[in-house]
Design an enzyme around this catalytic site. Structure first.
Site, PDB file in Angstrom:
ATOM      1  N   HIS A   1      15.689  18.029  -5.137  1.00 27.07           N
ATOM      2  CA  HIS A   1      16.321  18.371  -3.861  1.00 27.07           C
ATOM      3  C   HIS A   1      15.273  19.026  -2.947  1.00 27.07           C
ATOM      4  O   HIS A   1      14.680  20.034  -3.303  1.00 27.07           O
ATOM      5  CB  HIS A   1      17.513  19.308  -4.075  1.00 27.07           C
ATOM      6  CG  HIS A   1      18.651  18.639  -4.782  1.00 27.07           C
ATOM      7  ND1 HIS A   1      19.388  19.264  -5.757  1.00 27.07           N
ATOM      8  CD2 HIS A   1      19.169  17.390  -4.655  1.00 27.07           C
ATOM      9  CE1 HIS A   1      20.323  18.421  -6.202  1.00 27.07           C
ATOM     10  NE2 HIS A   1      20.203  17.286  -5.550  1.00 27.07           N
ATOM     11  N   ALA A   2      15.082  18.434  -1.789  1.00 28.66           N
ATOM     12  CA  ALA A   2      13.950  18.772  -0.925  1.00 28.66           C
ATOM     13  C   ALA A   2      13.871  20.246  -0.536  1.00 28.66           C
ATOM     14  O   ALA A   2      12.794  20.832  -0.532  1.00 28.66           O
ATOM     15  CB  ALA A   2      13.999  17.907   0.335  1.00 28.66           C
ATOM     16  N   ARG A   3      15.007  20.853  -0.222  1.00 27.32           N
ATOM     17  CA  ARG A   3      14.972  22.215   0.342  1.00 27.32           C
ATOM     18  C   ARG A   3      14.752  23.310  -0.698  1.00 27.32           C
ATOM     19  O   ARG A   3      14.563  24.469  -0.350  1.00 27.32           O
ATOM     20  CB  ARG A   3      16.270  22.484   1.101  1.00 27.32           C
ATOM     21  CG  ARG A   3      17.536  22.395   0.255  1.00 27.32           C
ATOM     22  CD  ARG A   3      18.737  22.364   1.165  1.00 27.32           C
ATOM     23  NE  ARG A   3      20.011  22.268   0.451  1.00 27.32           N
ATOM     24  CZ  ARG A   3      21.191  22.167   1.082  1.00 27.32           C
ATOM     25  NH1 ARG A   3      21.234  22.151   2.401  1.00 27.32           N
ATOM     26  NH2 ARG A   3      22.305  22.091   0.389  1.00 27.32           N
ATOM     27  N   GLU A   4      14.762  22.940  -1.978  1.00 26.48           N
ATOM     28  CA  GLU A   4      14.643  23.935  -3.049  1.00 26.48           C
ATOM     29  C   GLU A   4      13.169  24.191  -3.364  1.00 26.48           C
ATOM     30  O   GLU A   4      12.665  23.835  -4.417  1.00 26.48           O
ATOM     31  CB  GLU A   4      15.442  23.454  -4.274  1.00 26.48           C
ATOM     32  CG  GLU A   4      16.926  23.269  -3.930  1.00 26.48           C
ATOM     33  CD  GLU A   4      17.728  22.515  -4.994  1.00 26.48           C
ATOM     34  OE1 GLU A   4      17.200  22.245  -6.086  1.00 26.48           O
ATOM     35  OE2 GLU A   4      18.909  22.198  -4.720  1.00 26.48           O
TER      36      GLU A   4
ATOM     37  N   ARG B   1      18.147  17.903   1.933  1.00 27.27           N
ATOM     38  CA  ARG B   1      18.350  17.891   0.485  1.00 27.27           C
ATOM     39  C   ARG B   1      18.011  16.541  -0.146  1.00 27.27           C
ATOM     40  O   ARG B   1      17.408  16.462  -1.218  1.00 27.27           O
ATOM     41  CB  ARG B   1      19.816  18.237   0.206  1.00 27.27           C
ATOM     42  CG  ARG B   1      20.292  18.042  -1.227  1.00 27.27           C
ATOM     43  CD  ARG B   1      21.786  18.352  -1.322  1.00 27.27           C
ATOM     44  NE  ARG B   1      22.413  17.897  -2.553  1.00 27.27           N
ATOM     45  CZ  ARG B   1      22.652  18.674  -3.599  1.00 27.27           C
ATOM     46  NH1 ARG B   1      22.279  19.945  -3.584  1.00 27.27           N
ATOM     47  NH2 ARG B   1      23.252  18.187  -4.670  1.00 27.27           N
TER      48      ARG B   1
ATOM     49  N   ASN C   1      19.932  13.523  -7.395  1.00 30.31           N
ATOM     50  CA  ASN C   1      20.502  14.014  -8.646  1.00 30.31           C
ATOM     51  C   ASN C   1      21.946  13.553  -8.839  1.00 30.31           C
ATOM     52  O   ASN C   1      22.690  14.122  -9.632  1.00 30.31           O
ATOM     53  CB  ASN C   1      20.407  15.535  -8.731  1.00 30.31           C
ATOM     54  CG  ASN C   1      20.369  16.015 -10.174  1.00 30.31           C
ATOM     55  OD1 ASN C   1      19.816  15.335 -11.041  1.00 30.31           O
ATOM     56  ND2 ASN C   1      20.954  17.162 -10.452  1.00 30.31           N
ATOM     57  N   ARG C   2      22.338  12.512  -8.096  1.00 29.62           N
ATOM     58  CA  ARG C   2      23.646  11.865  -8.310  1.00 29.62           C
ATOM     59  C   ARG C   2      23.457  10.353  -8.436  1.00 29.62           C
ATOM     60  O   ARG C   2      24.398   9.602  -8.430  1.00 29.62           O
ATOM     61  CB  ARG C   2      24.598  12.125  -7.124  1.00 29.62           C
ATOM     62  CG  ARG C   2      24.887  13.591  -6.827  1.00 29.62           C
ATOM     63  CD  ARG C   2      25.798  14.231  -7.861  1.00 29.62           C
ATOM     64  NE  ARG C   2      26.171  15.591  -7.479  1.00 29.62           N
ATOM     65  CZ  ARG C   2      25.411  16.667  -7.669  1.00 29.62           C
ATOM     66  NH1 ARG C   2      24.217  16.518  -8.233  1.00 29.62           N
ATOM     67  NH2 ARG C   2      25.823  17.860  -7.303  1.00 29.62           N
TER      68      ARG C   2
ATOM     69  N   HIS D   1      15.639  23.400 -10.279  1.00 28.88           N
ATOM     70  CA  HIS D   1      16.417  23.428  -9.043  1.00 28.88           C
ATOM     71  C   HIS D   1      16.557  24.865  -8.549  1.00 28.88           C
ATOM     72  O   HIS D   1      16.115  25.802  -9.192  1.00 28.88           O
ATOM     73  CB  HIS D   1      17.822  22.859  -9.310  1.00 28.88           C
ATOM     74  CG  HIS D   1      17.828  21.418  -9.683  1.00 28.88           C
ATOM     75  ND1 HIS D   1      18.161  20.419  -8.806  1.00 28.88           N
ATOM     76  CD2 HIS D   1      17.524  20.788 -10.854  1.00 28.88           C
ATOM     77  CE1 HIS D   1      18.072  19.247  -9.408  1.00 28.88           C
ATOM     78  NE2 HIS D   1      17.686  19.446 -10.655  1.00 28.88           N
TER      79      HIS D   1
ATOM     80  N   TYR E   1      19.743  27.112  -6.061  1.00 27.19           N
ATOM     81  CA  TYR E   1      19.597  28.444  -6.606  1.00 27.19           C
ATOM     82  C   TYR E   1      20.901  28.795  -7.305  1.00 27.19           C
ATOM     83  O   TYR E   1      21.948  28.262  -6.970  1.00 27.19           O
ATOM     84  CB  TYR E   1      19.315  29.447  -5.471  1.00 27.19           C
ATOM     85  CG  TYR E   1      20.405  29.481  -4.397  1.00 27.19           C
ATOM     86  CD1 TYR E   1      21.457  30.397  -4.460  1.00 27.19           C
ATOM     87  CD2 TYR E   1      20.409  28.557  -3.351  1.00 27.19           C
ATOM     88  CE1 TYR E   1      22.461  30.412  -3.497  1.00 27.19           C
ATOM     89  CE2 TYR E   1      21.418  28.559  -2.399  1.00 27.19           C
ATOM     90  CZ  TYR E   1      22.444  29.492  -2.464  1.00 27.19           C
ATOM     91  OH  TYR E   1      23.445  29.477  -1.514  1.00 27.19           O
TER      92      TYR E   1
ATOM     93  N   TYR F   1      29.399  23.374 -12.215  1.00 28.92           N
ATOM     94  CA  TYR F   1      30.543  22.546 -11.820  1.00 28.92           C
ATOM     95  C   TYR F   1      30.306  21.135 -12.342  1.00 28.92           C
ATOM     96  O   TYR F   1      29.200  20.794 -12.747  1.00 28.92           O
ATOM     97  CB  TYR F   1      30.769  22.536 -10.301  1.00 28.92           C
ATOM     98  CG  TYR F   1      29.531  22.400  -9.443  1.00 28.92           C
ATOM     99  CD1 TYR F   1      28.750  21.244  -9.450  1.00 28.92           C
ATOM    100  CD2 TYR F   1      29.125  23.444  -8.595  1.00 28.92           C
ATOM    101  CE1 TYR F   1      27.629  21.127  -8.661  1.00 28.92           C
ATOM    102  CE2 TYR F   1      27.993  23.329  -7.792  1.00 28.92           C
ATOM    103  CZ  TYR F   1      27.260  22.174  -7.831  1.00 28.92           C
ATOM    104  OH  TYR F   1      26.137  22.060  -7.043  1.00 28.92           O
TER     105      TYR F   1
ATOM    106  N   GLU G   1      18.440  26.499 -12.668  1.00 30.85           N
ATOM    107  CA  GLU G   1      18.718  26.881 -11.288  1.00 30.85           C
ATOM    108  C   GLU G   1      18.010  28.218 -11.105  1.00 30.85           C
ATOM    109  O   GLU G   1      18.438  29.233 -11.646  1.00 30.85           O
ATOM    110  CB  GLU G   1      20.235  27.036 -11.055  1.00 30.85           C
ATOM    111  CG  GLU G   1      21.017  25.730 -11.126  1.00 30.85           C
ATOM    112  CD  GLU G   1      20.879  24.885  -9.863  1.00 30.85           C
ATOM    113  OE1 GLU G   1      20.322  25.389  -8.860  1.00 30.85           O
ATOM    114  OE2 GLU G   1      21.316  23.724  -9.875  1.00 30.85           O
TER     115      GLU G   1
END
Length: 376
Positions: free
Chosen positions: A135-138, A193, A210-211, A263, A265, A315, A337
């Site tokens: 995920h780009a923003r992480e 993301r 990631n999906r 990942h 957070y 989740y 995370e």
């Protein structure tokens, strides 16, 4: 009201009593806050000036020397170009321990680089796969991948555990999985993301990498709508990045014994399954590895991580890389995370890179050493 959901990643996971972190444009907040008050929904403003917080991270800094390893600053965030320069540098300088190669090309044609780390001590060795930045923003993810490589190279001579790890195992490290998205998060939208593939019917870019894996694809916790953050894509492995890594892992499935994905957070250490509430066959081994890793992590600064199956700990989500790796015969599959739990969210300050990476390093070493012992 247009809001960007930070945690959880999909509105399906918001139920009564849960906490949600959202980012709102300044003009939206003027109408949102009175609405929340009316509805009697408690809220806290965590970051009041987001623009300022972003500029604190991406501002031009002259002290970034990326020419030498000793001069490379591991306590700042680096752009894709800097990270790739750094990888090339290591490949030239540490040819006895580092081998750099590409597993394919991204949607926008960028190479997907991986570093193979380890002593060429014997022809066949077990291996550990580590990827960051799906995920780009992480941004703390890629920062950790670089930190891991630095630690490995710097302590190989002096730390018996590291020596053992690099002698008995290979590490495949992919510092930036979603290269197009990561680049875009530096140049256009800090909170991007997904990947950057184009959708013809909708004018939306990208798929949640990631999906997009072929395991219960596009079931619960993933969206069929191309504009959503958790869009699963038109079909499994539609994203060249996912396809390339899946192909590599399939090819080396007999060798790779652990899959670790980083990942942010939430401060969690997750293991399968993500897509269903069920106990994995080798639960005892994986559970004890997670328990010990979390304790090792906490020993550094007292930071607590929750751990457990992803579905019940975080989740339910389908099509994740961790579930896919596990289903494809990699017995130890984990998703970290990293920090924090929402105060800074995706904008973890650079001053926290060092403590975050230091504690995470303890957990990763712990899992790796666990791997080298037989678990029944």
């Amino acid at each position: 009201l247009q809001v960007d959901l930070w945690q959880p990643s999909s509105p399906f996971h918001i139920v009564e009593g849960t906490v949600a972190d959202v980012r709102v444009p300044q003009n939206t907040s003027r109408s949102l806050l009175p609405y929340l008050q009316q509805a009697n929904i408690q809220y806290t403003i965590l970051i009041s000036d987001l623009q300022q917080a972003i500029e604190n991270q991406t501002g031009v800094r002259s002290h970034r020397n990326r020419r030498s390893l000793s001069g490379y600053n591991y306590e700042v965030y680096h752009s894709l170009e800097e990270i790739e320069d750094w990888m090339h540098y290591l490949n030239r300088t540490y040819s006895d321990l580092v081998h750099m190669f590409s597993v394919g090309k991204s949607y926008e044609g960028r190479p997907l680089y991986v570093l193979k780390l380890g002593k060429r001590s014997r022809p066949y060795k077990k291996a550990v796969w580590i990827d960051c930045g799906i995920h780009a923003r992480e941004w703390i993810g890629p920062a950790f991948c670089q930190w891991f490589v630095k630690e490995a190279l710097q302590t190989y001579q002096t730390d018996p555990d590291m020596r053992k790890m690099l002698t008995q195992l290979y590490f495949y490290i992919m510092p930036v999985f979603n290269v197009d998205g990561y680049h875009f998060s530096w140049t256009n939208d800090r909170f991007w993301r997904k990947t950057r593939s184009k959708n013809m019917r909708f004018h939306c870019h990208g798929v949640d990498a990631n999906r997009n894996w072929k395991v219960k694809w596009c079931d619960e916790g993933a969206s069929l709508h191309p504009c959503d953050d958790t869009y699963c894509g038109p079909f499994p492995e539609s994203e060249p990045e996912v396809k390339a890594v899946a192909h590599f892992l399939r090819k080396h499935r007999k060798q790779i014994k652990a899959y670790l994905s980083f990942h942010a957070y939430a401060q969690m250490l997750l293991y399968p399954y993500s897509y269903k509430y069920a106990t994995i066959p080798n639960f005892n081994c994986v559970e004890s590895a997670a328990y010990n890793a979390v304790n090792a992590l906490q020993s550094a600064y007292g930071v607590r991580y929750r751990y457990g199956p992803a579905s019940s700990t975080l989740y339910v989500s389908s099509g994740s890389s961790m579930d896919w790796a596990y289903k494809n015969g990699i017995p130890y599959a984990f998703a970290f995370e990293l920090r924090d739990t929402g105060h800074f969210g995706f904008l973890l300050p650079e001053t926290l890179i060092k403590p975050t990476c230091t504690e995470t390093m303890l957990a990763v070493k712990n899992i790796t050493l666990h791997l080298l012992k037989k678990c029944h």
